[in-house]
Design a protein around this motif. Structure first.
Motif, PDB file in Angstrom:
ATOM      1  N   GLY A 164       0.812  -1.228   0.000  1.00  0.00           N
ATOM      2  CA  GLY A 164       0.000   0.000   0.000  1.00  0.00           C
ATOM      3  C   GLY A 164       0.836   1.265   0.000  1.00  0.00           C
ATOM      4  O   GLY A 164       0.409   2.308   0.486  1.00  0.00           O
ATOM      5  N   LYS A 165       2.022   1.190  -0.592  1.00  0.00           N
ATOM      6  CA  LYS A 165       2.916   2.354  -0.578  1.00  0.00           C
ATOM      7  C   LYS A 165       2.299   3.548  -1.307  1.00  0.00           C
ATOM      8  O   LYS A 165       2.481   4.690  -0.876  1.00  0.00           O
ATOM      9  CB  LYS A 165       4.272   1.990  -1.216  1.00  0.00           C
ATOM     10  CG  LYS A 165       5.087   1.025  -0.369  1.00  0.00           C
ATOM     11  CD  LYS A 165       6.435   0.706  -1.009  1.00  0.00           C
ATOM     12  CE  LYS A 165       6.328  -0.300  -2.129  1.00  0.00           C
ATOM     13  NZ  LYS A 165       6.348   0.227  -3.466  1.00  0.00           N
TER      14      LYS A 165
ATOM     15  N   ARG B  86      14.452  -0.078 -15.210  1.00  0.00           N
ATOM     16  CA  ARG B  86      13.278  -0.680 -14.556  1.00  0.00           C
ATOM     17  C   ARG B  86      12.533  -1.616 -15.519  1.00  0.00           C
ATOM     18  O   ARG B  86      12.113  -2.710 -15.135  1.00  0.00           O
ATOM     19  CB  ARG B  86      12.335   0.433 -14.064  1.00  0.00           C
ATOM     20  CG  ARG B  86      11.067  -0.067 -13.401  1.00  0.00           C
ATOM     21  CD  ARG B  86      10.107   1.072 -13.066  1.00  0.00           C
ATOM     22  NE  ARG B  86       8.884   0.573 -12.514  1.00  0.00           N
ATOM     23  CZ  ARG B  86       8.627   0.417 -11.209  1.00  0.00           C
ATOM     24  NH1 ARG B  86       9.532   0.767 -10.331  1.00  0.00           N
ATOM     25  NH2 ARG B  86       7.483  -0.073 -10.796  1.00  0.00           N
TER      26      ARG B  86
ATOM     27  N   ARG C 189      10.854   3.180  -2.186  1.00  0.00           N
ATOM     28  CA  ARG C 189      11.958   2.211  -2.143  1.00  0.00           C
ATOM     29  C   ARG C 189      13.318   2.882  -2.336  1.00  0.00           C
ATOM     30  O   ARG C 189      13.441   3.890  -3.040  1.00  0.00           O
ATOM     31  CB  ARG C 189      11.808   1.097  -3.184  1.00  0.00           C
ATOM     32  CG  ARG C 189      10.576   0.237  -3.000  1.00  0.00           C
ATOM     33  CD  ARG C 189      10.685  -1.018  -3.865  1.00  0.00           C
ATOM     34  NE  ARG C 189       9.462  -1.805  -3.830  1.00  0.00           N
ATOM     35  CZ  ARG C 189       9.132  -2.636  -2.853  1.00  0.00           C
ATOM     36  NH1 ARG C 189       9.925  -2.774  -1.828  1.00  0.00           N
ATOM     37  NH2 ARG C 189       7.997  -3.321  -2.901  1.00  0.00           N
TER      38      ARG C 189
ATOM     39  N   SER D  50      17.216  -3.562  -1.714  1.00  0.00           N
ATOM     40  CA  SER D  50      18.236  -4.480  -2.241  1.00  0.00           C
ATOM     41  C   SER D  50      18.690  -5.475  -1.170  1.00  0.00           C
ATOM     42  O   SER D  50      18.946  -6.643  -1.470  1.00  0.00           O
ATOM     43  CB  SER D  50      19.450  -3.700  -2.769  1.00  0.00           C
ATOM     44  OG  SER D  50      19.090  -2.983  -3.931  1.00  0.00           O
TER      45      SER D  50
ATOM     46  N   GLN E 139      17.297  -8.717  -2.901  1.00  0.00           N
ATOM     47  CA  GLN E 139      18.440  -9.438  -3.484  1.00  0.00           C
ATOM     48  C   GLN E 139      19.270 -10.133  -2.397  1.00  0.00           C
ATOM     49  O   GLN E 139      19.830 -11.196  -2.643  1.00  0.00           O
ATOM     50  CB  GLN E 139      19.317  -8.472  -4.304  1.00  0.00           C
ATOM     51  CG  GLN E 139      18.741  -8.116  -5.668  1.00  0.00           C
ATOM     52  CD  GLN E 139      17.471  -7.283  -5.603  1.00  0.00           C
ATOM     53  OE1 GLN E 139      17.430  -6.251  -4.926  1.00  0.00           O
ATOM     54  NE2 GLN E 139      16.431  -7.716  -6.299  1.00  0.00           N
TER      55      GLN E 139
ATOM     56  N   GLN F 220      -3.706  -2.946   8.413  1.00  0.00           N
ATOM     57  CA  GLN F 220      -4.857  -2.128   8.825  1.00  0.00           C
ATOM     58  C   GLN F 220      -5.527  -1.497   7.586  1.00  0.00           C
ATOM     59  O   GLN F 220      -5.057  -1.654   6.462  1.00  0.00           O
ATOM     60  CB  GLN F 220      -4.386  -1.004   9.737  1.00  0.00           C
ATOM     61  CG  GLN F 220      -3.539  -1.446  10.934  1.00  0.00           C
ATOM     62  CD  GLN F 220      -3.001  -0.240  11.700  1.00  0.00           C
ATOM     63  OE1 GLN F 220      -3.607   0.193  12.649  1.00  0.00           O
ATOM     64  NE2 GLN F 220      -1.881   0.283  11.257  1.00  0.00           N
TER      65      GLN F 220
END
Ligand code: Z5A
Length: 214
Positions: free
Chosen positions: A18-19, A53, A98, A103, A107, A190
Motif C-alpha cells: 500500500g505504498k 526498470r 523504495r 536491495s 536481493q 490495517q
C-alpha cells in the motif's frame, strides 16, 4: 518551512503493502508543513533508471541474481547523481518509493546474495542513507491477495513464489531490528486510512512535534 538541509524519507515493504496511498498522504502532509518535497521511485526515477526498470520487470527476460542486483544499483546510482544528491544539497526533502533497503531485502534476503557485497555497493555507489524509513509490514499472503485484486499481469519479480516474499519480509524485519531509530515498522494490514495516519504520525513525531523541535 525553510530547511537548510534536505531529508531523505523512504518507503519500503513487500508486495501490495500500500505504498502508493501512503506516499500521497505523506506528500500532502509535508506540503501542509511548508516542506519543499520531491517524490521519486526505485528502480526508476530518471530516464535511464526507468529504462533499467523496464528490463528488471520484464517477464520475458531471465536475469541471474547478480545481474538483478547490479541493475538495481545502476538505477540507484543514476537516481542519486541526478536527483537525490542535488535535491538534498539544495535543502529539498526527498520522498522515495523504495531505496537501498529493498536491495538488502529482495536481493540479499530474497535471492541469497551476500549482504557484505550489497553494503560495499551502497558505500561506493550510493553514499547516502535515508534519514527515516517507513517499513509497511503485512503478512505475505495478505499483500499477494491485494495485488491479485488490483489485477493486471504480474511482472518478473511479482511472479516469484510465496517463500521468496517470506524471505524478503524476514530481511526487512532484520533491517528494522538492526536500526530501530531509522526504520519504523507500520502495521500495513490495517485499513488504508489507518496505515496512512500511522505513517504521518511517524513523520510528525520525527520532525514536527514539540520534542523534535526542542
Ligand atoms: N526491487 C528489488 O527487488 N530491489 C530493489 O533494490 C528495489 C526494488 C528498489 C518494483 O518495485 C519491484 O522492484 C518490487 C521490488 C523490486 N517488486 N516486487 N514485488 P515497486 O515498488 O514499483 O513495485 P511493487 O512493490 O510491486 O509496488 P506495488 O505492488 O504497487 O505495491 P504498493 O505500492 O505497496 O501497493 P499499492 O498499489 O499501493 O496497493 C496495492 C493494492 O492494495 C491496491 O489495489 C490498493 O488499493 C490496495 N490497498 C492498499 N492499501 C490497502 C489497505 N490498507 N487495505 C486494503 N487494500 C489496500
Amino acid at each position: 518551512m525553510s530547511a537548510s538541509r534536505g531529508q531523505l524519507i523512504t518507503l519500503e515493504g513487500g508486495e501490495g503493502a500500500g505504498k502508493s496511498t501512503v506516499l500521497a498522504a505523506l506528500e500532502t502532509f509535508l506540503h501542509e508543513q511548508g516542506v519543499d518535497i520531491l517524490r521519486t521511485r526505485e528502480p526508476g526515477g530518471t530516464p535511464a533508471g526507468e529504462a533499467i526498470r523496464a528490463v528488471l520487470l520484464d517477464r520475458a527476460l531471465t536475469l541471474c541474481a547478480q545481474s538483478e542486483l547490479l541493475l538495481m544499483f545502476a538505477s540507484r546510482a543514476q537516481l542519486v547523481d541526478e536527483v537525490v544528491a542535488p535535491a538534498l544539497a539544495a535543502g529539498r526533502w526527498v520522498l522515495a518509493d523504495r531505496f537501498t533497503d529493498a536491495s538488502y531485502a529482495y536481493q540479499g534476503a530474497g535471492r541469497g546474495l551476500d549482504p557484505g557485497w550489497i553494503a560495499e555497493l551502497e558505500r561506493r555507489v550510493v553514499g547516502v542513507r535515508p534519514d527515516l524509513t517507513l517499513w509497511l509490514d503485512l503478512p505475505v499472503e495478505t499483500g499477494l491477495q491485494r495485488a491479485r485484486q488490483r489485477g493486471g499481469e504480474a511482472d518478473r519479480i511479482e511472479s516469484e513464489r510465496v517463500e521468496f516474499f517470506e524471505r524478503v519480509r524476514d530481511g526487512y524485519a532484520r533491517l528494522a531490528a538492526a536500526d530501530p531509530a531509522r526504520v519504523v515498522r507500520i502495521d500495513a494490514a490495517q485499513s488504508a486510512e489507518q496505515v496512512a495516519a500511522d505513517a504521518v504520525r511517524a513523520i510528525r513525531r520525527r520532525w514536527f512535534s514539540e520534542r523534535a523541535r526542542a
